[in-house]
Design an enzyme around this catalytic site. Structure first.
Site, PDB file in Angstrom:
ATOM      1  N   LEU A 102       0.818  -1.144   0.094  1.00  0.00           N
ATOM      2  CA  LEU A 102      -0.029  -0.065  -0.053  1.00  0.00           C
ATOM      3  C   LEU A 102       0.904   1.181  -0.141  1.00  0.00           C
ATOM      4  O   LEU A 102       0.641   2.249  -0.714  1.00  0.00           O
ATOM      5  CB  LEU A 102      -0.882   0.117   1.301  1.00  0.00           C
ATOM      6  CG  LEU A 102      -1.947  -1.010   1.295  1.00  0.00           C
ATOM      7  CD1 LEU A 102      -2.846  -0.918   2.467  1.00  0.00           C
ATOM      8  CD2 LEU A 102      -2.921  -1.010   0.016  1.00  0.00           C
TER       9      LEU A 102
ATOM     10  N   CYS B 289      -5.380   0.700  -9.301  1.00  0.00           N
ATOM     11  CA  CYS B 289      -4.869   0.237  -8.221  1.00  0.00           C
ATOM     12  C   CYS B 289      -4.598   1.785  -7.160  1.00  0.00           C
ATOM     13  O   CYS B 289      -4.639   1.660  -6.092  1.00  0.00           O
ATOM     14  CB  CYS B 289      -3.668  -0.456  -8.100  1.00  0.00           C
ATOM     15  SG  CYS B 289      -3.957  -1.960  -8.541  1.00  0.00           S
TER      16      CYS B 289
HETATM   17  N1  LIG Z   1      -3.651  -4.847 -12.191  1.00  0.00           N
HETATM   18  C1  LIG Z   1      -2.485  -4.469 -11.840  1.00  0.00           C
HETATM   19  O1  LIG Z   1      -1.237  -3.990 -12.320  1.00  0.00           O
HETATM   20  C2  LIG Z   1      -1.938  -5.013 -10.280  1.00  0.00           C
HETATM   21  C3  LIG Z   1      -2.933  -5.396  -9.472  1.00  0.00           C
HETATM   22  N2  LIG Z   1      -2.404  -5.772  -8.184  1.00  0.00           N
HETATM   23  C4  LIG Z   1      -3.372  -6.377  -7.080  1.00  0.00           C
HETATM   24  O2  LIG Z   1      -3.951  -7.763  -7.609  1.00  0.00           O
HETATM   25  C5  LIG Z   1      -5.015  -8.196  -7.399  1.00  0.00           C
HETATM   26  C6  LIG Z   1      -5.501  -8.552  -8.686  1.00  0.00           C
HETATM   27  O3  LIG Z   1      -5.760  -7.446  -9.710  1.00  0.00           O
HETATM   28  P1  LIG Z   1      -5.971  -7.907 -11.123  1.00  0.00           P
HETATM   29  O4  LIG Z   1      -5.115  -8.890 -11.562  1.00  0.00           O
HETATM   30  O5  LIG Z   1      -5.797  -6.449 -11.872  1.00  0.00           O
HETATM   31  O6  LIG Z   1      -7.636  -7.997 -11.188  1.00  0.00           O
HETATM   32  P2  LIG Z   1      -8.347  -8.593 -12.309  1.00  0.00           P
HETATM   33  O7  LIG Z   1      -9.882  -8.187 -12.156  1.00  0.00           O
HETATM   34  O8  LIG Z   1      -7.704  -8.491 -13.656  1.00  0.00           O
HETATM   35  O9  LIG Z   1      -8.503 -10.422 -11.976  1.00  0.00           O
HETATM   36  C7  LIG Z   1      -8.935 -10.627 -10.807  1.00  0.00           C
HETATM   37  C8  LIG Z   1      -9.591 -12.192 -11.274  1.00  0.00           C
HETATM   38  O10 LIG Z   1     -10.039 -12.802 -10.301  1.00  0.00           O
HETATM   39  C9  LIG Z   1     -11.045 -13.719 -10.866  1.00  0.00           C
HETATM   40  N3  LIG Z   1     -11.840 -14.025  -9.113  1.00  0.00           N
HETATM   41  C10 LIG Z   1     -12.577 -13.180  -8.577  1.00  0.00           C
HETATM   42  N4  LIG Z   1     -12.913 -14.163  -7.332  1.00  0.00           N
HETATM   43  C11 LIG Z   1     -12.526 -15.243  -7.655  1.00  0.00           C
HETATM   44  C12 LIG Z   1     -12.757 -16.747  -7.163  1.00  0.00           C
HETATM   45  N5  LIG Z   1     -13.405 -16.677  -5.956  1.00  0.00           N
HETATM   46  N6  LIG Z   1     -12.344 -17.865  -7.340  1.00  0.00           N
HETATM   47  C13 LIG Z   1     -11.588 -17.644  -8.749  1.00  0.00           C
HETATM   48  N7  LIG Z   1     -11.270 -16.372  -9.556  1.00  0.00           N
HETATM   49  C14 LIG Z   1     -11.984 -15.322  -8.963  1.00  0.00           C
HETATM   50  C15 LIG Z   1     -11.904 -12.797 -11.565  1.00  0.00           C
HETATM   51  O11 LIG Z   1     -12.844 -13.417 -12.272  1.00  0.00           O
HETATM   52  C16 LIG Z   1     -10.735 -11.987 -12.156  1.00  0.00           C
HETATM   53  O12 LIG Z   1     -10.599 -12.648 -13.558  1.00  0.00           O
HETATM   54  C17 LIG Z   1      -5.675  -6.986  -6.932  1.00  0.00           C
HETATM   55  O13 LIG Z   1      -5.746  -6.935  -5.430  1.00  0.00           O
HETATM   56  C18 LIG Z   1      -4.768  -5.615  -7.144  1.00  0.00           C
HETATM   57  O14 LIG Z   1      -4.802  -4.683  -6.470  1.00  0.00           O
HETATM   58  C19 LIG Z   1      -1.007  -5.726  -7.596  1.00  0.00           C
HETATM   59  C20 LIG Z   1      -0.332  -5.170  -8.661  1.00  0.00           C
HETATM   60  C21 LIG Z   1      -0.467  -4.896 -10.105  1.00  0.00           C
HETATM   61  O1  LIG Z   2      -0.420  -2.060  -7.760  1.00  0.00           O
HETATM   62  C1  LIG Z   2      -0.452  -1.962  -8.928  1.00  0.00           C
HETATM   63  O2  LIG Z   2      -1.690  -2.011  -9.552  1.00  0.00           O
HETATM   64  C2  LIG Z   2       0.625  -1.165  -9.663  1.00  0.00           C
HETATM   65  O3  LIG Z   2       0.286   0.273  -9.660  1.00  0.00           O
HETATM   66  C3  LIG Z   2       1.395   1.102 -10.595  1.00  0.00           C
HETATM   67  O4  LIG Z   2       1.317   0.404 -11.917  1.00  0.00           O
HETATM   68  P1  LIG Z   2       0.341   0.839 -13.011  1.00  0.00           P
HETATM   69  O5  LIG Z   2      -1.011   1.337 -12.176  1.00  0.00           O
HETATM   70  O6  LIG Z   2      -0.180  -0.428 -13.874  1.00  0.00           O
HETATM   71  O7  LIG Z   2       0.846   2.090 -13.963  1.00  0.00           O
HETATM   72  P2  LIG Z   2       1.915   3.329 -13.598  1.00  0.00           P
HETATM   73  O8  LIG Z   2       2.801   3.235 -14.564  1.00  0.00           O
HETATM   74  O9  LIG Z   2       2.327   3.385 -12.015  1.00  0.00           O
HETATM   75  O10 LIG Z   2       0.951   4.364 -13.793  1.00  0.00           O
HETATM   76  C4  LIG Z   2      -0.112   4.599 -13.012  1.00  0.00           C
HETATM   77  C5  LIG Z   2      -0.927   6.061 -13.572  1.00  0.00           C
HETATM   78  O11 LIG Z   2       0.006   7.142 -13.230  1.00  0.00           O
HETATM   79  C6  LIG Z   2       0.297   7.778 -14.277  1.00  0.00           C
HETATM   80  N1  LIG Z   2       1.715   8.576 -14.188  1.00  0.00           N
HETATM   81  C7  LIG Z   2       2.714   7.523 -13.865  1.00  0.00           C
HETATM   82  C8  LIG Z   2       3.918   8.264 -13.780  1.00  0.00           C
HETATM   83  C9  LIG Z   2       4.187   9.697 -13.979  1.00  0.00           C
HETATM   84  O12 LIG Z   2       5.321  10.141 -14.002  1.00  0.00           O
HETATM   85  N2  LIG Z   2       3.163  10.451 -14.283  1.00  0.00           N
HETATM   86  C10 LIG Z   2       1.965   9.841 -14.298  1.00  0.00           C
HETATM   87  O13 LIG Z   2       0.778  10.682 -14.569  1.00  0.00           O
HETATM   88  C11 LIG Z   2       0.102   6.954 -15.337  1.00  0.00           C
HETATM   89  O14 LIG Z   2      -0.058   7.732 -16.721  1.00  0.00           O
HETATM   90  C12 LIG Z   2      -0.778   6.196 -15.037  1.00  0.00           C
HETATM   91  O15 LIG Z   2      -2.202   6.719 -15.168  1.00  0.00           O
HETATM   92  C13 LIG Z   2       2.656   0.782 -10.029  1.00  0.00           C
HETATM   93  O16 LIG Z   2       3.549   1.500 -10.631  1.00  0.00           O
HETATM   94  C14 LIG Z   2       3.027  -0.668  -9.782  1.00  0.00           C
HETATM   95  O17 LIG Z   2       4.326  -0.821  -9.092  1.00  0.00           O
HETATM   96  C15 LIG Z   2       1.861  -1.356  -8.777  1.00  0.00           C
HETATM   97  O18 LIG Z   2       2.140  -2.996  -8.738  1.00  0.00           O
END
Ligand SMILES: NC(=O)C1=CN([C@@H]2O[C@H](COP(=O)(O)OP(=O)(O)OC[C@H]3O[C@@H](n4cnc5c(N)ncnc54)[C@H](O)[C@@H]3O)[C@@H](O)[C@H]2O)C=CC1
Ligand SMILES: O=C(O)[C@H]1O[C@H](OP(=O)(O)OP(=O)(O)OC[C@H]2O[C@@H](n3ccc(=O)[nH]c3=O)[C@H](O)[C@@H]2O)[C@H](O)[C@@H](O)[C@@H]1O
Length: 466
Positions: free
Chosen positions: A222, A277
């Site tokens: 976080l 996120c």
């Molecule tokens: N999107 C990102 O770039 C990042 C996301 N996170 C965290 O990772 C977690 C997942 O994020 P995303 O992959 O983006 O979410 P997402 O929404 O793309 O995928 C989550 C998947 O989990 C499935 N799901 C939900 N409940 C379920 C269950 N009971 N059994 C089986 N499948 C189930 C859903 O159908 C969905 O396909 C979140 O907590 C997010 O905050 C962390 C770092 C980067």
């Molecule tokens: O927990 C998560 O979901 C992820 O969130 C972000 O990744 P993401 O949201 O995929 O993309 P970023 O590159 O961080 O950009 C986030 C937002 O900030 C904006 N941004 C980023 C950098 C910057 O200098 N200025 C700016 O406006 C981007 O355009 C975008 O809208 C973090 O960078 C990841 O480390 C983390 O795992």
């Protein structure tokens, strides 16, 4: 054969994190079997098809190389749980929309549901890895649910938050800045952490793998997102000051970021941060602080989100103000709708708020984005509280930038797609209404060159408004 030969890894949740993360493990650990499961049949069918459910540079090659060798996608959640040694939980944890903490607290019901199911189905001890981003001490609740199984099995829960960013997920997974693994401070907890360290050691140098306790690991995720978002809000607040003082925000960012203690990354002023996120995780942090009675700390972090909302509003208001205080019935070309470049993801994109504002002012929007699907765009606009009628009547989605620009009074850049830098602006100028405005919400264009061509250019944090 590596240390983990024969290991069965399962991931519950085949989304933006589960899919790429598991594909990388399968790619790097050929002697480990990786099974990714999801309740969504559509999602799994897409992972098993030629068109993966998410766009991420480099992902296709990795998935196609390992799929049906040591990487499997399935809807058989129970079957996978039964055979898994390590079970990652990578389900979505969105902000709660109702009940206690609505609008701020994270909804961890999916995590609990998964833990209950593991407790019910598993007939052998599992290492359950919290990969989803969760409030501190979620592992405690999950651990208690897992311990309450009727077979007396002792499962281990560990926390290993993910730090990949969309658009660079494969790079980030190939060479992570760090891998964080938190576990219980007991011999069994240490052993479980070591098991996961062994997996990551197939390709990550040991010094980049940080092991710690559960609560530090959960909280660090976080805090990392809050710090990153804080930098964007900080530079965006300065962009407002640059516009009235004559300073140039990119120059300021360069001068400030050259100090190694500050660093140059995440200082790019923009129309506002988006993504699934940043906002969710900061609100989660804010809610946590409040629930521990730390109201001033909560307010401090809440301002990172507030500043972001203000930036989107400020940018949209500038568009109207510069266009002689009215955009009613004017066509505006919106270039980019994804929350950042190199992704088709629209969740919490700043574009939806800017579009809502312009729709309310009566503008007609012609939107082009190379990767965003029409259905995702509409869903996000509705989520941002745009009226369905307005979306149907005032927005057209086009497949070509020049079609978007034809007869438009303004071009508005909302995503920093590389292709926007390479457009034929002479051609764009020739088809637009005059005066032809450009509002660069990402500061990616050659503003001086555009002015020479005849455009009225507004760039964030660069124009002194008299
Ligand atoms: N999107 C990102 O770039 C990042 C996301 N996170 C965290 O990772 C977690 C997942 O994020 P995303 O992959 O983006 O979410 P997402 O929404 O793309 O995928 C989550 C998947 O989990 C499935 N799901 C939900 N409940 C379920 C269950 N009971 N059994 C089986 N499948 C189930 C859903 O159908 C969905 O396909 C979140 O907590 C997010 O905050 C962390 C770092 C980067
Ligand atoms: O927990 C998560 O979901 C992820 O969130 C972000 O990744 P993401 O949201 O995929 O993309 P970023 O590159 O961080 O950009 C986030 C937002 O900030 C904006 N941004 C980023 C950098 C910057 O200098 N200025 C700016 O406006 C981007 O355009 C975008 O809208 C973090 O960078 C990841 O480390 C983390 O795992």
């Amino acid at each position: 054969m590596g240390k983990c030969a024969g290991l069965q890894i399962v991931c519950i949740g085949a989304g933006y994190v589960g899919g790429p993360t598991m594909a990388m493990i399968a790619y790097k650990c050929h002697d480990v079997t990786v099974t990714v499961v999801d309740i969504s049949e559509k999602q799994i069918a897409a992972w098993n098809s030629d068109t993966l459910p998410i766009y991420e540079p480099g992902l296709d090659d990795i998935v196609k190389e390992r799929r049906n060798k040591n990487l499997f996608f399935s809807t058989d959640v129970d079957g996978a749980v039964e055979k898994g040694d390590i079970i990652f939980v990578s389900v979505n944890t969105p902000t709660k929309t109702s009940g206690i903490g609505a609008g701020r607290a994270a909804n961890i019901s999916n995590c609990e549901l998964v833990a209950r199911n593991i407790a019910k189905v598993a007939t052998s001890p599992k290492i359950v890895v919290e990969k989803s981003t969760v409030p501190v001490r979620t592992a405690e609740s999950m651990g208690r649910v897992l311990a309450a199984n009727e077979k007396g099995i002792k499962h281990q829960i560990i926390s290993s938050p993910e730090f990949l960013a969309e658009g660079t997920a494969i790079e980030d997974l190939l060479e992570p800045s760090r891998v964080l693994i938190g576990g219980e401070q007991t011999p069994e907890g240490h052993a479980a952490v070591q098991k996961l360290v062994d997996v990551y050691e197939y390709w990550c140098p040991r010094e980049r793998i940080i092991t710690t306790n559960l609560w530090s690991s959960e909280l660090s995720k976080l805090v990392a997102n809050a710090f990153l978002a804080q930098r964007v809000s900080s530079i965006n607040s300065i962009s407002a000051l640059c516009e009235v003082s004559g300073a140039d925000v990119d120059e300021v960012a360069r001068a400030v970021g050259t100090d190694y203690r500050i660093g140059k990354h995440f200082l790019k002023s923009s129309v506002g941060f988006g993504g699934s996120c940043f906002k969710k995780d900061i609100l989660n942090l804010v809610y946590l602080c409040e629930s521990f009675g730390l109201h001033d700390v909560a307010e401090y972090w809440n301002w990172v989100v507030k500043m972001n909302e203000l930036q989107k509003e400020r940018f949209a208001k500038t568009i109207v103000k510069r266009m002689f205080n009215t955009v009613t019935r004017k066509k505006i070309a919106v270039l980019g709708f994804a929350f950042k470049a190199d992704t088709g993801d629209t969740r919490e994109t700043a574009a939806s708020d800017v579009c809502r504002f312009l729709l309310e002012e009566g503008a007609r929007l012609s939107v082009y984005d190379p990767k965003v699907l029409a259905e995702d765009m509409e869903r996000e606009l509705l989520y941002a509280k745009c009226e369905k009628d307005q979306i149907d009547q005032q927005i057209t989605r086009v497949e070509d930038v020049y079609a978007a620009a034809k007869d438009a009074h303004a071009v508005v850049i909302l995503t920093e797609w590389k292709e926007f830098k390479e457009l034929d602006f002479d051609k764009i100028y020739s088809v637009m209404e005059k005066p032809a405005f450009i509002f660069d919400g990402r500061n990616i264009l050659d503003h001086a060159g555009l002015r020479e061509k005849g455009f009225e250019v507004f760039a964030l944090g660069k124009n002194k408004i008299n």
